[in-house]
Design a protein around this motif. Structure first.
Motif, PDB file in Angstrom:
ATOM      1  N   LEU A 152       0.819  -1.210   0.000  1.00 31.28           N
ATOM      2  CA  LEU A 152       0.000   0.000   0.000  1.00 31.28           C
ATOM      3  C   LEU A 152       0.856   1.264   0.000  1.00 31.28           C
ATOM      4  N   ALA A 153       1.964   1.238   0.720  1.00 27.37           N
ATOM      5  CA  ALA A 153       2.814   2.421   0.834  1.00 27.37           C
ATOM      6  C   ALA A 153       3.371   2.868  -0.514  1.00 27.37           C
ATOM      7  N   PHE A 154       3.473   1.946  -1.464  1.00 28.61           N
ATOM      8  CA  PHE A 154       4.088   2.270  -2.750  1.00 28.61           C
ATOM      9  C   PHE A 154       3.082   2.318  -3.904  1.00 28.61           C
ATOM     10  N   LEU A 155       1.799   2.246  -3.581  1.00 27.23           N
ATOM     11  CA  LEU A 155       0.784   2.409  -4.619  1.00 27.23           C
ATOM     12  C   LEU A 155       0.715   3.870  -5.067  1.00 27.23           C
ATOM     13  N   PRO A 156       0.295   4.124  -6.301  1.00 19.23           N
ATOM     14  CA  PRO A 156       0.020   5.510  -6.713  1.00 19.23           C
ATOM     15  C   PRO A 156      -1.013   6.131  -5.769  1.00 19.23           C
ATOM     16  N   ASP A 157      -0.904   7.420  -5.518  1.00 26.46           N
ATOM     17  CA  ASP A 157      -1.721   8.078  -4.501  1.00 26.46           C
ATOM     18  C   ASP A 157      -3.219   7.841  -4.684  1.00 26.46           C
ATOM     19  N   ARG A 158      -3.726   7.996  -5.909  1.00 24.98           N
ATOM     20  CA  ARG A 158      -5.169   7.846  -6.126  1.00 24.98           C
ATOM     21  C   ARG A 158      -5.612   6.418  -5.800  1.00 24.98           C
ATOM     22  N   GLU A 159      -4.866   5.441  -6.278  1.00 24.30           N
ATOM     23  CA  GLU A 159      -5.222   4.044  -6.026  1.00 24.30           C
ATOM     24  C   GLU A 159      -5.147   3.723  -4.546  1.00 24.30           C
ATOM     25  N   LYS A 160      -4.138   4.269  -3.885  1.00 26.98           N
ATOM     26  CA  LYS A 160      -3.984   4.025  -2.447  1.00 26.98           C
ATOM     27  C   LYS A 160      -5.154   4.615  -1.664  1.00 26.98           C
ATOM     28  N   LYS A 161      -5.534   5.843  -1.972  1.00 24.06           N
ATOM     29  CA  LYS A 161      -6.625   6.494  -1.251  1.00 24.06           C
ATOM     30  C   LYS A 161      -7.948   5.754  -1.454  1.00 24.06           C
ATOM     31  N   GLU A 162      -8.189   5.292  -2.680  1.00 25.60           N
ATOM     32  CA  GLU A 162      -9.420   4.542  -2.953  1.00 25.60           C
ATOM     33  C   GLU A 162      -9.461   3.251  -2.141  1.00 25.60           C
ATOM     34  N   THR A 175      -2.369  -3.247  19.697  1.00 32.69           N
ATOM     35  CA  THR A 175      -1.453  -2.547  18.786  1.00 32.69           C
ATOM     36  C   THR A 175      -2.017  -2.378  17.376  1.00 32.69           C
ATOM     37  N   THR A 176      -3.235  -2.864  17.121  1.00 30.36           N
ATOM     38  CA  THR A 176      -3.828  -2.746  15.787  1.00 30.36           C
ATOM     39  C   THR A 176      -4.102  -1.289  15.443  1.00 30.36           C
ATOM     40  N   ILE A 177      -3.759  -0.893  14.226  1.00 27.69           N
ATOM     41  CA  ILE A 177      -4.079   0.444  13.726  1.00 27.69           C
ATOM     42  C   ILE A 177      -5.597   0.549  13.578  1.00 27.69           C
ATOM     43  N   GLY A 178      -6.180   1.620  14.129  1.00 27.25           N
ATOM     44  CA  GLY A 178      -7.631   1.678  14.208  1.00 27.25           C
ATOM     45  C   GLY A 178      -8.318   2.712  13.349  1.00 27.25           C
ATOM     46  N   SER A 179      -7.560   3.461  12.520  1.00 26.22           N
ATOM     47  CA  SER A 179      -8.199   4.486  11.704  1.00 26.22           C
ATOM     48  C   SER A 179      -7.404   4.722  10.428  1.00 26.22           C
ATOM     49  N   GLU A 180      -8.069   5.298   9.447  1.00 27.89           N
ATOM     50  CA  GLU A 180      -7.411   5.614   8.178  1.00 27.89           C
ATOM     51  C   GLU A 180      -6.304   6.640   8.377  1.00 27.89           C
ATOM     52  N   GLU A 181      -6.544   7.627   9.217  1.00 27.56           N
ATOM     53  CA  GLU A 181      -5.533   8.663   9.466  1.00 27.56           C
ATOM     54  C   GLU A 181      -4.270   8.067  10.066  1.00 27.56           C
ATOM     55  N   GLU A 182      -4.455   7.189  11.048  1.00 28.52           N
ATOM     56  CA  GLU A 182      -3.310   6.532  11.689  1.00 28.52           C
ATOM     57  C   GLU A 182      -2.569   5.646  10.696  1.00 28.52           C
ATOM     58  N   PHE A 183      -3.334   4.991   9.842  1.00 29.80           N
ATOM     59  CA  PHE A 183      -2.729   4.090   8.862  1.00 29.80           C
ATOM     60  C   PHE A 183      -1.918   4.880   7.832  1.00 29.80           C
ATOM     61  N   GLU A 184      -2.442   6.007   7.383  1.00 26.49           N
ATOM     62  CA  GLU A 184      -1.708   6.831   6.413  1.00 26.49           C
ATOM     63  C   GLU A 184      -0.379   7.296   6.989  1.00 26.49           C
ATOM     64  N   HIS A 185      -0.365   7.625   8.266  1.00 25.44           N
ATOM     65  CA  HIS A 185       0.875   8.034   8.927  1.00 25.44           C
ATOM     66  C   HIS A 185       1.890   6.883   8.911  1.00 25.44           C
ATOM     67  N   GLU A 186       1.407   5.684   9.205  1.00 25.39           N
ATOM     68  CA  GLU A 186       2.295   4.517   9.193  1.00 25.39           C
ATOM     69  C   GLU A 186       2.831   4.237   7.784  1.00 25.39           C
ATOM     70  N   LEU A 187       1.964   4.358   6.785  1.00 27.05           N
ATOM     71  CA  LEU A 187       2.381   4.087   5.404  1.00 27.05           C
ATOM     72  C   LEU A 187       3.442   5.077   4.931  1.00 27.05           C
ATOM     73  N   ALA A 188       3.352   6.309   5.381  1.00 31.92           N
ATOM     74  CA  ALA A 188       4.369   7.302   5.021  1.00 31.92           C
ATOM     75  C   ALA A 188       5.737   6.886   5.548  1.00 31.92           C
ATOM     76  N   GLU A 189       5.762   6.332   6.760  1.00 31.94           N
ATOM     77  CA  GLU A 189       7.023   5.859   7.331  1.00 31.94           C
ATOM     78  C   GLU A 189       7.532   4.624   6.584  1.00 31.94           C
ATOM     79  N   VAL A 190       6.623   3.735   6.218  1.00 37.34           N
ATOM     80  CA  VAL A 190       7.013   2.543   5.454  1.00 37.34           C
ATOM     81  C   VAL A 190       7.637   2.948   4.122  1.00 37.34           C
ATOM     82  N   ARG A 191       7.026   3.918   3.459  1.00 39.54           N
ATOM     83  CA  ARG A 191       7.576   4.375   2.185  1.00 39.54           C
ATOM     84  C   ARG A 191       8.950   5.008   2.374  1.00 39.54           C
TER      85      ARG A 191
END
Length: 257
Positions: A152-162, A175-191
């Motif tokens: 997910l971290a390396f998908l094109p932005d539009r595809e990732k958001k969808e 420890t489970t990520i519980g929201s889209e906002e939290e997940f987006e933050h994690e994906l930015a670090e993964v990228r």
């Protein structure tokens, strides 16, 4: 000549088999499953469609859910991957995966995106007495799994958001990520680092670390990861193995290009 060949082949078409394959093709485009009413585009009588679905369900190729939705089972996927040749992603990845298994001592897996889930397409098992054992065709949630995060971290932005909007952020552990906002933050670090972690986010005792396998355009065609029990994979070991996993992903990419 083409017309003559068509006349030769067409009389041997088996109508029931052709209809059954059309059902499978339709379901393959709908990972969330379809009701009989939603299969109306097939143009089949309701009674015929029902008999075909019952047959496919009895043979294990289709699963009927409690909501009366039908979806493809893992059996069809497993059959498909048994028949792939040496030029495919799986065969290309196997040797680097085995080397990673031997270096780390842990089970190494390869997965791809499948709708709003991930799916395991290959696994090289650890020789340890206590280890991760995952069947080919196993589905996993994207917001908890290292491979899901890596792709997910390396998908094109539009595809990732969808895709992020389609996810259900089910809370499995503390420890489970519980929201889209939290997940987006994690994906930015993964990228940023090219490595993704699962620190007990679906199963408390399981730890995983993964990296994306990118094609020549930088698109994540798969992810490779290793997993094992928390007792062996503390934070320091996960970081050490993370570098190995990223190196393995790079080796697979090089072979694919």
């Amino acid at each position: 000549m083409a017309s003559e060949q068509n006349h030769t082949v067409t009389p041997y078409l088996v109508p029931a088999l052709e209809r059954g394959l059309r059902i499978l093709e339709l379901l393959s485009r709908s990972p969330g499953g379809l009701t009989m009413a939603e299969m109306a585009s097939l143009g089949l009588p309701a009674a015929s469609l029902y008999r075909l679905l019952v047959t496919l369900t009895e043979l294990g190729y289709v699963v009927r859910e409690e909501t009366d939705r039908y979806r493809l089972s893992r059996k069809l996927l497993s059959l498909g991957y048994r028949g792939i040749d040496d030029s495919t992603l799986v065969e290309t990845a196997l040797e680097p995966m085995r080397r990673l298994r031997d270096r780390s001592g842990e089970t190494v897996m390869l997965g791809v995106l499948h709708g709003a889930e991930g799916i395991v397409i290959e696994s090289v098992h650890s020789n340890q007495a206590v280890c991760v054992s995952v069947r080919i065709g196993h589905h996993y949630p994207l917001h908890t799994a290292a491979p899901g995060k890596a792709m997910l971290a390396f998908l094109p932005d539009r595809e990732k958001k969808e895709l992020l909007r389609k996810l259900h952020y089910t809370k499995f552990t503390q420890t489970t990520i519980g929201s889209e906002e939290e997940f987006e933050h994690e994906l930015a670090e993964v990228r940023r680092i090219g490595i993704a972690y699962d620190r007990g986010e679906e199963l408390p005792e399981l730890r995983c670390v993964g990296a994306p396998v990118l094609d020549v355009s930088g698109y994540p065609v798969a992810a490779v990861w290793l997993g094992g029990p928390e007792s062996r994979l503390d934070d320091r070991t996960l970081e050490l193995f993370g570098a190995m996993v990223r190196e393995t992903a790079a080796q697979i990419q090089e072979r694919l290009c």
